[in-house]
Write a protein that holds these residues in place. Structure first.
Motif, PDB file in Angstrom:
ATOM      1  N   VAL A 410     -10.039  65.890  45.719  1.00  0.00           N
ATOM      2  CA  VAL A 410      -9.305  64.626  45.665  1.00  0.00           C
ATOM      3  C   VAL A 410     -10.285  63.467  45.525  1.00  0.00           C
ATOM      4  CG1 VAL A 410      -7.745  63.054  46.877  1.00  0.00           C
ATOM      5  CG2 VAL A 410      -7.429  65.531  47.069  1.00  0.00           C
ATOM      6  N   ASP A 411     -10.133  62.714  44.461  1.00  0.00           N
ATOM      7  CA  ASP A 411     -10.917  61.498  44.258  1.00  0.00           C
ATOM      8  C   ASP A 411     -10.251  60.389  45.079  1.00  0.00           C
ATOM      9  OD1 ASP A 411     -12.149  59.185  43.393  1.00  0.00           O
ATOM     10  OD2 ASP A 411     -11.705  59.467  41.272  1.00  0.00           O
ATOM     11  N   GLU A 412     -10.745  60.174  46.269  1.00  0.00           N
ATOM     12  CA  GLU A 412     -10.090  59.256  47.198  1.00  0.00           C
ATOM     13  C   GLU A 412     -10.196  57.805  46.760  1.00  0.00           C
ATOM     14  OE1 GLU A 412     -11.673  60.063  51.058  1.00  0.00           O
ATOM     15  OE2 GLU A 412     -11.025  62.168  51.025  1.00  0.00           O
ATOM     16  N   GLU A 413     -11.128  57.501  45.868  1.00  0.00           N
ATOM     17  CA  GLU A 413     -11.259  56.122  45.399  1.00  0.00           C
ATOM     18  C   GLU A 413     -10.361  55.828  44.205  1.00  0.00           C
ATOM     19  OE1 GLU A 413     -15.705  54.634  45.896  1.00  0.00           O
ATOM     20  OE2 GLU A 413     -15.640  56.648  45.014  1.00  0.00           O
ATOM     21  N   PHE A 414     -10.376  56.691  43.178  1.00  0.00           N
ATOM     22  CA  PHE A 414      -9.722  56.335  41.916  1.00  0.00           C
ATOM     23  C   PHE A 414      -8.813  57.427  41.365  1.00  0.00           C
ATOM     24  CE2 PHE A 414     -13.771  53.954  42.138  1.00  0.00           C
ATOM     25  CZ  PHE A 414     -13.231  52.669  42.245  1.00  0.00           C
ATOM     26  N   ARG A 415      -8.572  58.499  42.131  1.00  0.00           N
ATOM     27  CA  ARG A 415      -7.548  59.517  41.836  1.00  0.00           C
ATOM     28  C   ARG A 415      -7.783  60.249  40.515  1.00  0.00           C
ATOM     29  NH1 ARG A 415      -6.384  59.453  46.858  1.00  0.00           N
ATOM     30  NH2 ARG A 415      -4.810  61.028  46.320  1.00  0.00           N
ATOM     31  N   ARG A 416      -9.032  60.453  40.167  1.00  0.00           N
ATOM     32  CA  ARG A 416      -9.338  61.142  38.910  1.00  0.00           C
ATOM     33  C   ARG A 416      -8.792  62.570  38.917  1.00  0.00           C
ATOM     34  NH1 ARG A 416     -15.352  60.735  36.813  1.00  0.00           N
ATOM     35  NH2 ARG A 416     -15.771  62.911  36.326  1.00  0.00           N
ATOM     36  N   GLY A 417      -8.169  62.945  37.814  1.00  0.00           N
ATOM     37  CA  GLY A 417      -7.673  64.301  37.646  1.00  0.00           C
ATOM     38  C   GLY A 417      -6.252  64.530  38.088  1.00  0.00           C
ATOM     39  N   GLU A 418      -5.541  63.470  38.465  1.00  0.00           N
ATOM     40  CA  GLU A 418      -4.204  63.664  39.031  1.00  0.00           C
ATOM     41  C   GLU A 418      -3.067  63.431  38.053  1.00  0.00           C
ATOM     42  OE1 GLU A 418      -3.777  61.557  42.727  1.00  0.00           O
ATOM     43  OE2 GLU A 418      -5.635  62.377  43.561  1.00  0.00           O
ATOM     44  N   THR A 419      -3.321  62.802  36.918  1.00  0.00           N
ATOM     45  CA  THR A 419      -2.243  62.521  35.970  1.00  0.00           C
ATOM     46  C   THR A 419      -2.261  63.525  34.822  1.00  0.00           C
ATOM     47  OG1 THR A 419      -3.532  61.070  34.521  1.00  0.00           O
ATOM     48  CG2 THR A 419      -2.521  60.064  36.477  1.00  0.00           C
ATOM     49  N   PRO A 420      -1.136  63.665  34.108  1.00  0.00           N
ATOM     50  CA  PRO A 420      -1.125  64.546  32.937  1.00  0.00           C
ATOM     51  C   PRO A 420      -2.179  64.168  31.899  1.00  0.00           C
ATOM     52  CG  PRO A 420       1.121  64.031  33.589  1.00  0.00           C
ATOM     53  CD  PRO A 420       0.229  63.174  34.434  1.00  0.00           C
ATOM     54  N   TRP A 421      -2.429  62.867  31.699  1.00  0.00           N
ATOM     55  CA  TRP A 421      -3.474  62.462  30.749  1.00  0.00           C
ATOM     56  C   TRP A 421      -4.830  62.992  31.201  1.00  0.00           C
ATOM     57  CZ3 TRP A 421      -4.622  60.328  26.106  1.00  0.00           C
ATOM     58  CH2 TRP A 421      -5.926  59.881  25.928  1.00  0.00           C
ATOM     59  N   ASP A 422      -5.165  62.763  32.476  1.00  0.00           N
ATOM     60  CA  ASP A 422      -6.438  63.265  32.994  1.00  0.00           C
ATOM     61  C   ASP A 422      -6.549  64.769  32.787  1.00  0.00           C
ATOM     62  OD1 ASP A 422      -6.583  60.663  33.931  1.00  0.00           O
ATOM     63  OD2 ASP A 422      -7.332  61.228  35.904  1.00  0.00           O
ATOM     64  N   GLN A 423      -5.477  65.476  33.102  1.00  0.00           N
ATOM     65  CA  GLN A 423      -5.512  66.935  33.025  1.00  0.00           C
ATOM     66  C   GLN A 423      -5.652  67.410  31.583  1.00  0.00           C
ATOM     67  OE1 GLN A 423      -1.944  67.683  35.244  1.00  0.00           O
ATOM     68  NE2 GLN A 423      -2.850  66.811  37.096  1.00  0.00           N
ATOM     69  N   MET A 424      -5.066  66.676  30.639  1.00  0.00           N
ATOM     70  CA  MET A 424      -5.273  67.005  29.234  1.00  0.00           C
ATOM     71  C   MET A 424      -6.747  66.881  28.869  1.00  0.00           C
ATOM     72  SD  MET A 424      -3.819  65.081  25.813  1.00  0.00           S
ATOM     73  CE  MET A 424      -4.942  63.699  26.068  1.00  0.00           C
ATOM     74  N   CYS A 425      -7.407  65.874  29.460  1.00  0.00           N
ATOM     75  CA  CYS A 425      -8.812  65.629  29.126  1.00  0.00           C
ATOM     76  C   CYS A 425      -9.751  66.703  29.662  1.00  0.00           C
ATOM     77  CB  CYS A 425      -9.234  64.255  29.647  1.00  0.00           C
ATOM     78  SG  CYS A 425      -8.470  62.894  28.724  1.00  0.00           S
ATOM     79  N   GLN A 426      -9.251  67.590  30.512  1.00  0.00           N
ATOM     80  CA  GLN A 426     -10.064  68.735  30.920  1.00  0.00           C
ATOM     81  C   GLN A 426     -10.485  69.560  29.711  1.00  0.00           C
ATOM     82  OE1 GLN A 426      -8.229  71.297  33.814  1.00  0.00           O
ATOM     83  NE2 GLN A 426      -7.126  69.614  34.759  1.00  0.00           N
ATOM     84  N   PHE A 427      -9.648  69.545  28.676  1.00  0.00           N
ATOM     85  CA  PHE A 427      -9.835  70.464  27.556  1.00  0.00           C
ATOM     86  C   PHE A 427     -10.357  69.772  26.302  1.00  0.00           C
ATOM     87  CE2 PHE A 427      -6.295  71.830  30.251  1.00  0.00           C
ATOM     88  CZ  PHE A 427      -6.840  72.999  30.738  1.00  0.00           C
ATOM     89  N   ILE A 428     -10.717  68.498  26.422  1.00  0.00           N
ATOM     90  CA  ILE A 428     -11.172  67.743  25.266  1.00  0.00           C
ATOM     91  C   ILE A 428     -12.522  67.129  25.586  1.00  0.00           C
ATOM     92  CG2 ILE A 428     -10.696  65.817  23.718  1.00  0.00           C
ATOM     93  CD1 ILE A 428      -7.742  66.193  24.324  1.00  0.00           C
ATOM     94  N   VAL A 429     -13.501  67.380  24.758  1.00  0.00           N
ATOM     95  CA  VAL A 429     -14.790  66.733  24.922  1.00  0.00           C
ATOM     96  C   VAL A 429     -14.615  65.271  24.552  1.00  0.00           C
ATOM     97  CG1 VAL A 429     -17.175  66.660  24.159  1.00  0.00           C
ATOM     98  CG2 VAL A 429     -16.032  68.850  24.455  1.00  0.00           C
ATOM     99  N   GLY A 430     -14.897  64.390  25.501  1.00  0.00           N
ATOM    100  CA  GLY A 430     -14.468  63.010  25.357  1.00  0.00           C
ATOM    101  C   GLY A 430     -15.361  62.117  24.548  1.00  0.00           C
ATOM    102  N   TYR A 431     -16.608  62.474  24.282  1.00  0.00           N
ATOM    103  CA  TYR A 431     -17.485  61.514  23.625  1.00  0.00           C
ATOM    104  C   TYR A 431     -18.197  62.102  22.427  1.00  0.00           C
ATOM    105  CZ  TYR A 431     -21.307  59.006  22.000  1.00  0.00           C
ATOM    106  OH  TYR A 431     -22.148  58.387  21.136  1.00  0.00           O
ATOM    107  N   PRO A 432     -18.350  61.365  21.383  1.00  0.00           N
ATOM    108  CA  PRO A 432     -17.233  60.613  20.831  1.00  0.00           C
ATOM    109  C   PRO A 432     -16.523  61.521  19.860  1.00  0.00           C
ATOM    110  CG  PRO A 432     -19.233  59.985  19.691  1.00  0.00           C
ATOM    111  CD  PRO A 432     -19.601  61.100  20.675  1.00  0.00           C
TER     112      PRO A 432
END
Length: 552
Positions: A410-432
């Motif tokens: 649990v990212d107690e500061e900014f909740r990283r990984g909790e939304t469907p968008w975040d979870q989609m990004c698990q499977f996508i190399v983000g840069y660039p």
């Protein structure tokens, strides 16, 4: 300079998504239509994009098995996201126009079928948000199928800036512009003139009746018997306007919009009495600085952390890009702490997993990244802090705090990984998202949250982030039919606007993937529907014929 005068039914200024579709729709309704474009290629910033269109209830969405009732849920979502009663008419027009437009385009073989892809809505906690999203995309198209028309389509940002090789198949925004170009020319009622710049609008008795343009040193007057549609992008590369209206950063050097977008159409509208709105806003995105010193849009960071000048983490790095961009912007504007630049701190473990600079993990990082200072490397966090000039104690504390979230997930500061968008990004190399970066590397989870992976494997790296945008968001005020309004809220006869020349339907927020281009297309549809209303040809597609494109 000589002066020539011509007459068309409709004149469209700009050839991005909104301009090309506005031109096609007008020509397909039997209206003699001219598109003018100040550069030597068509497509504008749309050609740089993936061409996602946020169109709830459109046929590709329903073909994907999403129920028609989703359209009402989307309305509820849009109301909650924008939270601005003054824009509700625009929202309703957008939601109505999108499905109608896609339905019409899919009847033309040049457009073919659009495809829904499950890109989650960006504000997951609001009513009506869905993990499946409502974004649709055009189909690729081959250069061979287009013939010599392909040469007229603007190249990708990576080709224009960095010399990357284009494939023989156009995808995303380039495919969409190519398809719209071919469809427009096939109507027999359309003409495109590149290297033709708007100088001013022509008015008679308070009504816009045409444009004055410059082409090859000549002044050309073009009368528009039915209307003028301004679709020439925003003012992202106009430093004077950005500074005047507070659209920080006050330079356009960091924008990912096409360089030619300096607000010509916006200023022409203002000159004839148009009102404006949202002029301090943009479609903000984080940009990873390249060795040449310019940033390129980064859609999400699925590893590492971002820190400001105090070495402190300040946002969810995997959040939708507009939200992450606003976090940088608001931090820079509203606090005493510099966020220019922001530093993206990660370790060798992430580099080995995701690669960097658009290259696979097996590819070494080019020396120019380090020589330019765009990327820094150190054996310890203390050394890295010194290289990026942030307090070492704060940087170490930020990393340790983040690492402490691994076990619990649990990212107690900014909740990283909790939304469907975040979870989609698990499977996508983000840069660039460079063309050759077609690999997907799964995250090896250390705990229950795959997006919280410890930063503890030296050497350590810091990439440089700047606040970028994909266009300014402020523009001319319009009504729901895209008619431009004056300061009294009354329509200026004969004048319409769409895309980033128009103040955004979505206000200060970015509801979902494809809202900017979706808005450009939806309000081009609204504009042409209003222009054609009452005309005997309105709504009737005409047979294919001949059309012209002038380049000199």
């Amino acid at each position: 300079m000589s002066v020539n005068e011509e007459t068309f039914d409709v004149v469209v200024v700009g050839s991005g998504g909104g301009g090309m579709i506005g031109g096609y729709l007008a020509a397909a309704r039997g209206l003699r239509t001219l598109i003018i474009e100040k550069t030597d290629q068509v497509g504008g910033t749309t050609s740089y994009s993936g061409a996602g269109l946020w169109f709830p209830g459109s046929s590709p969405v329903t073909r994907a098995g999403i129920e028609e009732s989703d359209r009402q849920a989307a309305r509820e979502y849009l109301r909650a996201v924008v939270d601005d009663a003054s824009r509700e008419d625009l929202q309703d027009a957008y939601l109505t126009a999108g499905p109608a437009l896609i339905g019409e385009l899919e009847k033309n073989p040049w457009f073919g079928e659009f495809t829904h892809m499950p890109v989650p809505d960006y504000f997951a906690s609001l009513p009506g948000a869905t993990p499946h999203g409502r974004t649709v995309f055009p189909s690729p198209i081959s250069v061979a199928e287009l013939g010599d028309k392909a040469d007229l389509v603007r190249r990708s940002i990576y080709t224009e800036r960095y010399g990357h090789t284009e494939d023989d198949t156009l995808v995303g925004g380039r495919a969409f512009i190519a398809r719209a170009l071919a469809a427009f020319l096939d109507t027999g009622n359309g003409e495109i003139r590149v290297n033709t710049a708007l100088r001013q609008l022509i008015t008679e008795n308070g009504r816009v009746v045409g444009v004055e343009a410059e082409r090859a040193g000549d002044i050309v007057t073009v009368r528009a018997e039915r209307g003028v549609l301004l679709a020439a992008g925003g003012f992202e590369h106009n430093a004077e306007l950005r500074a005047k209206y507070g659209a920080i950063p006050s330079t356009g050097d960091w924008s990912d919009g096409v360089d030619s977008n300096v607000g010509d159409a916006l200023l022409a509208g203002i000159a004839v009495g148009a009102d404006t709105d949202l002029m301090d806003e943009a479609w903000y995105v984080p940009g990873v600085v390249q060795p040449d010193g310019k940033p390129v849009f980064n859609h999400a960071s699925r590893g590492g952390i971002w820190v400001n000048a105090e070495g402190k983490r300040f946002t969810n790095e995997t959040a939708p890009y507009d939200q992450a961009g606003h976090a940088i912007r608001n931090g820079e504007r509203d606090t005493d702490v510099s966020h220019t630049p922001t530093y993206w701190v990660f370790d060798h473990k992430q580099l080995s997993r995701d690669g960097f600079g658009g290259k696979s993990p097996e590819s070494p990082i080019a020396d120019e990244w380090f020589e330019s200072g765009a990327l820094k490397k150190a054996d310890t966090l203390e050394e890295l802090a010194s290289l990026i000039d942030v307090p070492s104690a704060e940087l170490i504390a930020s990393v340790q705090t983040f690492n402490g979230y691994v076990t619990g997930g649990v990212d107690e500061e900014f909740r990283r990984g909790e939304t469907p968008w975040d979870q989609m990004c698990q499977f996508i190399v983000g840069y660039p998202a460079l063309p050759e970066q077609n690999f997907i590397v799964p995250i090896e989870a250390e705990g229950p949250n795959p997006l919280i992976v410890s930063i503890d494997s030296p050497p350590y790296y810091a990439a440089t982030l700047l606040l970028s945008d994909i266009g300014t968001k402020g523009g001319l005020k319009t009504d729901s039919t895209a008619r431009v309004l004056n300061a009294e809220g009354e329509p200026i006869g004969g004048l319409y606007a769409t895309g980033n020349t128009m103040a955004a339907m979505s206000g200060k927020v970015y509801p979902g993937a494809g809202t900017p281009i979706g808005s450009a297309l939806a309000f081009a549809y609204q504009a042409v529907s209003d222009i054609a209303r009452g005309d005997s040809a309105a709504g009737e597609l005409v047979e294919s014929g001949s059309a012209t494109t002038e380049t000199d």
